[in-house]
Design a protein around this motif. Sequence first.
Motif: not given
Length: 462
Positions: A361-370
């Motif tokens: 989930x943390x990977x996903x959220x960082x990817x969404x920020x990107x």
Amino acid sequence: MRRKLLLLFMSAIALQAEAQQRPAPFQQGDRVVFVGNSITDGGHYHSYIWLYYMTHFPGRRITCFNAGIGGDVITQIYERFDADVLSKKPTVLTLTWGMNDTGYFEWYRADGKDTMQKKLQRSYDSYAKVEAILKKRSDIKKVFIGTSPYDDAAKFNNKNIFPHKTDALTEVVTFQEQAAKRNGWAFVDFYRPMMAINQREQQKDSTFSLTPNDRIHPDNDGHMVMAYLFLKAQGLAGQPVASMRVDAASKKVQEAANCKITGVTGSASGISFSYLAQSLPYPLDTVPRGWGNHKKQSDAMEIVPFMKEFNQEILQVSGLKAGSYNLLMDGEKVGTYDAGQLAAGINLAENTRTPEYQQAIQVRELNEERWDIERRLRMYAWIEFDFLKPRGMLFKDDNAAMDSVNVYAPKDWAVAGNRDNFSRARYKAVREAWQGEMNVLTDKIYQINQPKLHTITIAAAR
């Protein structure tokens, strides 16, 4: 005998041609540039594809770039090809076009068919220029994508229905597929499979559509279907996050696919072991993302078998006494299952409470920020290439350019929608800071996406 050999030879040739049409999986260091119109520009399919690589191949770092601009036809893509596409130094380039090339209100004109045929011919002529560029770039792998469909059949309203647009879009996708085949380049078809899904689901619900807002732009579930089709075309279906089978009675590891299991202890009354997977589960988003969207990425699970084909983290424990058991990971309870369920196998990728899912989930959220920051740069690109370039002001970014944007904003909704972003993005330092933020986010993703050692304990529930 000769006829049989001839048939075998022809079959082998056909299989080879089909294989040539499939895109290869991305490899370490690939720079993948997704080129297209607003469906690419404001959409998520490329971000969802990258998220799969971030989680399933945490040691295979790639970089994906959004090179879509809303409203573009292939002529405009050609005109920005050097400055906006090749400047990103792609090792892989995907190209999709056609939605805007096949027109909209032109179809209502008395001479609509003739007008559109001339417009399509101009598009084919511009494509030939793009093809000539690509032929010279043997260092770039090419992947053509047949666009997501225009849906004139759904009954959610009576707006944006353009006669014969579907016929024209079908012609363009066929043209693209043939062009890819002629050049030995890969082709991924979003168009026909997504049309088939619409038709299938509309038999049950006449208002269903993968493009439910305007018949043109897929919502988040549609973009996830696109990501699914792309990954499937790459031959990645069937690769598990992990698959583990342990017999509690004998304390024997019977299978450990894409993972390592060590230190098995316990008995038929419960078992414990250390577990290190080589992948993370795919963390499906349950929040609508992007302007004007109402569907969630996770909604696509009702439409395509992504979980079955791409997101299997199977834990199977046999030899347990009948009864109910708590599943603990690193000492924290994440679920309760009976012995029969554990013997049949449970999919941990469906359990959002596991530590590896929480990590994903943390990977996903960082990817969404990107993704969100990259959207600002694409809004800036729209102003540059679709507004300033025709006025001879490409990359001027000065007060005169800002004045021009301000003058036209009240008359043009697209200019108005991009004006505030341009007022900041026209400064190089701001754009560099945004790019720096994306670099930091990507570095962080490839730090935290590395699988960790976990302790799995199955203990009798009390």
